[in-house]
Scaffold this motif. Sequence first.
Motif, PDB file in Angstrom:
ATOM      1  N   VAL A 285      27.185 -27.817  77.165  1.00  0.00           N
ATOM      2  CA  VAL A 285      27.030 -29.160  76.246  1.00  0.00           C
ATOM      3  C   VAL A 285      28.168 -29.962  77.147  1.00  0.00           C
ATOM      4  CG1 VAL A 285      27.182 -30.431  74.218  1.00  0.00           C
ATOM      5  CG2 VAL A 285      26.183 -28.150  74.179  1.00  0.00           C
ATOM      6  N   ILE A 286      27.532 -31.179  77.130  1.00  0.00           N
ATOM      7  CA  ILE A 286      28.278 -32.451  77.836  1.00  0.00           C
ATOM      8  C   ILE A 286      28.926 -32.936  76.350  1.00  0.00           C
ATOM      9  CG2 ILE A 286      28.444 -34.623  79.015  1.00  0.00           C
ATOM     10  CD1 ILE A 286      26.005 -33.314  80.677  1.00  0.00           C
ATOM     11  N   THR A 287      30.209 -33.447  76.491  1.00  0.00           N
ATOM     12  CA  THR A 287      30.641 -34.077  75.545  1.00  0.00           C
ATOM     13  C   THR A 287      30.446 -35.636  75.338  1.00  0.00           C
ATOM     14  OG1 THR A 287      32.710 -35.027  77.017  1.00  0.00           O
ATOM     15  CG2 THR A 287      33.156 -32.946  75.774  1.00  0.00           C
ATOM     16  N   ASP A 288      30.273 -35.928  74.248  1.00  0.00           N
ATOM     17  CA  ASP A 288      29.545 -37.472  73.887  1.00  0.00           C
ATOM     18  C   ASP A 288      30.460 -38.601  74.644  1.00  0.00           C
ATOM     19  OD1 ASP A 288      31.417 -37.493  72.054  1.00  0.00           O
ATOM     20  OD2 ASP A 288      30.420 -38.263  70.465  1.00  0.00           O
ATOM     21  N   SER A 289      31.675 -38.304  74.819  1.00  0.00           N
ATOM     22  CA  SER A 289      32.384 -39.498  75.346  1.00  0.00           C
ATOM     23  C   SER A 289      33.750 -38.777  76.061  1.00  0.00           C
ATOM     24  CB  SER A 289      32.886 -40.590  74.120  1.00  0.00           C
ATOM     25  OG  SER A 289      33.736 -39.891  73.200  1.00  0.00           O
ATOM     26  N   ALA A 290      34.499 -39.557  76.625  1.00  0.00           N
ATOM     27  CA  ALA A 290      35.585 -39.236  77.425  1.00  0.00           C
ATOM     28  C   ALA A 290      36.627 -38.915  76.348  1.00  0.00           C
ATOM     29  CB  ALA A 290      36.075 -40.216  78.425  1.00  0.00           C
ATOM     30  N   GLY A 291      37.453 -37.783  76.431  1.00  0.00           N
ATOM     31  CA  GLY A 291      38.580 -37.544  75.776  1.00  0.00           C
ATOM     32  C   GLY A 291      38.161 -36.942  74.507  1.00  0.00           C
ATOM     33  N   LEU A 292      36.964 -36.745  73.906  1.00  0.00           N
ATOM     34  CA  LEU A 292      36.514 -36.024  72.716  1.00  0.00           C
ATOM     35  C   LEU A 292      35.573 -34.920  72.962  1.00  0.00           C
ATOM     36  CD1 LEU A 292      36.361 -36.140  69.895  1.00  0.00           C
ATOM     37  CD2 LEU A 292      34.527 -37.842  69.954  1.00  0.00           C
ATOM     38  N   THR A 293      35.801 -33.834  72.606  1.00  0.00           N
ATOM     39  CA  THR A 293      35.012 -32.658  72.594  1.00  0.00           C
ATOM     40  C   THR A 293      34.650 -32.239  71.245  1.00  0.00           C
ATOM     41  OG1 THR A 293      36.115 -31.860  74.759  1.00  0.00           O
ATOM     42  CG2 THR A 293      34.606 -30.429  73.345  1.00  0.00           C
ATOM     43  N   ASP A 294      33.335 -32.585  71.093  1.00  0.00           N
ATOM     44  CA  ASP A 294      32.817 -32.426  69.514  1.00  0.00           C
ATOM     45  C   ASP A 294      32.174 -31.191  69.445  1.00  0.00           C
ATOM     46  OD1 ASP A 294      30.934 -33.382  70.897  1.00  0.00           O
ATOM     47  OD2 ASP A 294      30.118 -34.742  69.661  1.00  0.00           O
ATOM     48  N   VAL A 295      32.208 -30.062  70.240  1.00  0.00           N
ATOM     49  CA  VAL A 295      31.325 -28.758  70.324  1.00  0.00           C
ATOM     50  C   VAL A 295      32.442 -27.708  70.938  1.00  0.00           C
ATOM     51  CG1 VAL A 295      29.229 -29.792  70.615  1.00  0.00           C
ATOM     52  CG2 VAL A 295      30.511 -29.038  72.523  1.00  0.00           C
ATOM     53  N   ASP A 296      32.439 -26.732  70.362  1.00  0.00           N
ATOM     54  CA  ASP A 296      33.226 -25.389  70.972  1.00  0.00           C
ATOM     55  C   ASP A 296      32.312 -24.340  70.807  1.00  0.00           C
ATOM     56  OD1 ASP A 296      33.748 -24.769  68.300  1.00  0.00           O
ATOM     57  OD2 ASP A 296      35.716 -25.197  68.229  1.00  0.00           O
ATOM     58  N   THR A 297      32.979 -22.982  71.090  1.00  0.00           N
ATOM     59  CA  THR A 297      32.309 -21.764  70.752  1.00  0.00           C
ATOM     60  C   THR A 297      31.783 -21.664  69.260  1.00  0.00           C
ATOM     61  OG1 THR A 297      34.367 -20.603  70.758  1.00  0.00           O
ATOM     62  CG2 THR A 297      33.293 -20.697  72.778  1.00  0.00           C
ATOM     63  N   GLY A 298      32.481 -22.285  68.375  1.00  0.00           N
ATOM     64  CA  GLY A 298      32.237 -22.031  66.801  1.00  0.00           C
ATOM     65  C   GLY A 298      32.527 -20.599  66.705  1.00  0.00           C
ATOM     66  N   GLY A 299      33.770 -19.979  67.103  1.00  0.00           N
ATOM     67  CA  GLY A 299      34.109 -18.607  66.728  1.00  0.00           C
ATOM     68  C   GLY A 299      33.187 -17.433  67.769  1.00  0.00           C
ATOM     69  N   LYS A 300      32.148 -17.714  68.313  1.00  0.00           N
ATOM     70  CA  LYS A 300      31.291 -16.858  69.191  1.00  0.00           C
ATOM     71  C   LYS A 300      32.234 -16.576  70.354  1.00  0.00           C
ATOM     72  CE  LYS A 300      27.409 -19.064  67.509  1.00  0.00           C
ATOM     73  NZ  LYS A 300      26.896 -20.400  67.795  1.00  0.00           N
ATOM     74  N   LYS A 301      32.784 -15.458  70.696  1.00  0.00           N
ATOM     75  CA  LYS A 301      33.182 -15.149  71.861  1.00  0.00           C
ATOM     76  C   LYS A 301      32.618 -14.367  72.795  1.00  0.00           C
ATOM     77  CE  LYS A 301      37.315 -14.631  68.838  1.00  0.00           C
ATOM     78  NZ  LYS A 301      36.406 -15.028  67.537  1.00  0.00           N
ATOM     79  N   ALA A 302      32.265 -14.598  74.004  1.00  0.00           N
ATOM     80  CA  ALA A 302      31.908 -13.860  75.174  1.00  0.00           C
ATOM     81  C   ALA A 302      32.906 -12.788  75.498  1.00  0.00           C
ATOM     82  CB  ALA A 302      31.543 -14.785  76.156  1.00  0.00           C
ATOM     83  N   ILE A 303      32.529 -11.427  75.516  1.00  0.00           N
ATOM     84  CA  ILE A 303      33.154 -10.419  75.758  1.00  0.00           C
ATOM     85  C   ILE A 303      32.947 -10.010  77.413  1.00  0.00           C
ATOM     86  CG2 ILE A 303      33.993  -8.024  75.456  1.00  0.00           C
ATOM     87  CD1 ILE A 303      33.385  -8.487  72.529  1.00  0.00           C
ATOM     88  N   LEU A 304      33.779 -10.308  78.365  1.00  0.00           N
ATOM     89  CA  LEU A 304      33.499 -10.068  79.707  1.00  0.00           C
ATOM     90  C   LEU A 304      34.382  -8.960  80.378  1.00  0.00           C
ATOM     91  CD1 LEU A 304      33.615 -13.638  80.797  1.00  0.00           C
ATOM     92  CD2 LEU A 304      31.668 -12.379  80.013  1.00  0.00           C
ATOM     93  N   GLY A 305      33.836  -8.149  81.320  1.00  0.00           N
ATOM     94  CA  GLY A 305      34.521  -7.199  81.968  1.00  0.00           C
ATOM     95  C   GLY A 305      34.464  -5.875  81.037  1.00  0.00           C
ATOM     96  N   GLY A 306      35.377  -4.887  81.735  1.00  0.00           N
ATOM     97  CA  GLY A 306      35.357  -3.663  80.978  1.00  0.00           C
ATOM     98  C   GLY A 306      36.416  -2.808  81.396  1.00  0.00           C
ATOM     99  N   VAL A 307      36.376  -1.434  80.903  1.00  0.00           N
ATOM    100  CA  VAL A 307      37.486  -0.377  81.595  1.00  0.00           C
ATOM    101  C   VAL A 307      36.507   0.755  81.900  1.00  0.00           C
ATOM    102  CG1 VAL A 307      39.306   0.900  81.074  1.00  0.00           C
ATOM    103  CG2 VAL A 307      39.194  -1.348  80.405  1.00  0.00           C
ATOM    104  N   SER A 308      36.851   1.452  82.965  1.00  0.00           N
ATOM    105  CA  SER A 308      35.949   2.756  83.313  1.00  0.00           C
ATOM    106  C   SER A 308      36.533   3.831  82.316  1.00  0.00           C
ATOM    107  CB  SER A 308      36.174   3.057  84.601  1.00  0.00           C
ATOM    108  OG  SER A 308      37.323   3.354  84.928  1.00  0.00           O
TER     109      SER A 308
END
Length: 179
Positions: free
Chosen positions: A112-135
Amino acid sequence: MNYNESTRQRIADMVLGLHVSTTAGVLVAANFTTGGTNTSLFNIYGRVAVMQLFIELTAAADANLTQVLFYTTFTTPVIALNAMCAKCASIASLGAYGRITYVGGAVATAAVITDSAGLTDVDTGGKKAILGGVSSAGVNTIGVIGMQASDATQAATIAATGHIWYVPMSLGAYVTAAV
């Protein structure tokens, strides 16, 4: 109450996650070109949860209809490029301090693109992306989070910085700037 700087930083780490940024203004026109240009933003070691991820413009975009998405890919083991989201709407004429923000959720969800400079009105909303791992032998994966630009080329005036807040989820897991 006024806490000293190191205390404030530790509280932020606990609440928001650990912060890493690319070199300030390192993302320029060459990173925002047509044809699916891939730019590695962050190196990932082990398993991490992405709390926030965005690109903040430090110099305005031109009127060209460039679109951007975030991706991940791994070299150890080899895992092909995988889009973390769909492309954002065009960044045409996005001003300095506008942001291209990863909002999490289903992979098909657009950045998402912010609606104006210096203001982000969206975020992940608590949804986390889990990346990577361990063998099974305890070896951390090694990969990157990157941006892919397409559809139109930006002029030489654009500049931007990538930011990530993350939480390590395996022993020895961490993120560094790739650029």
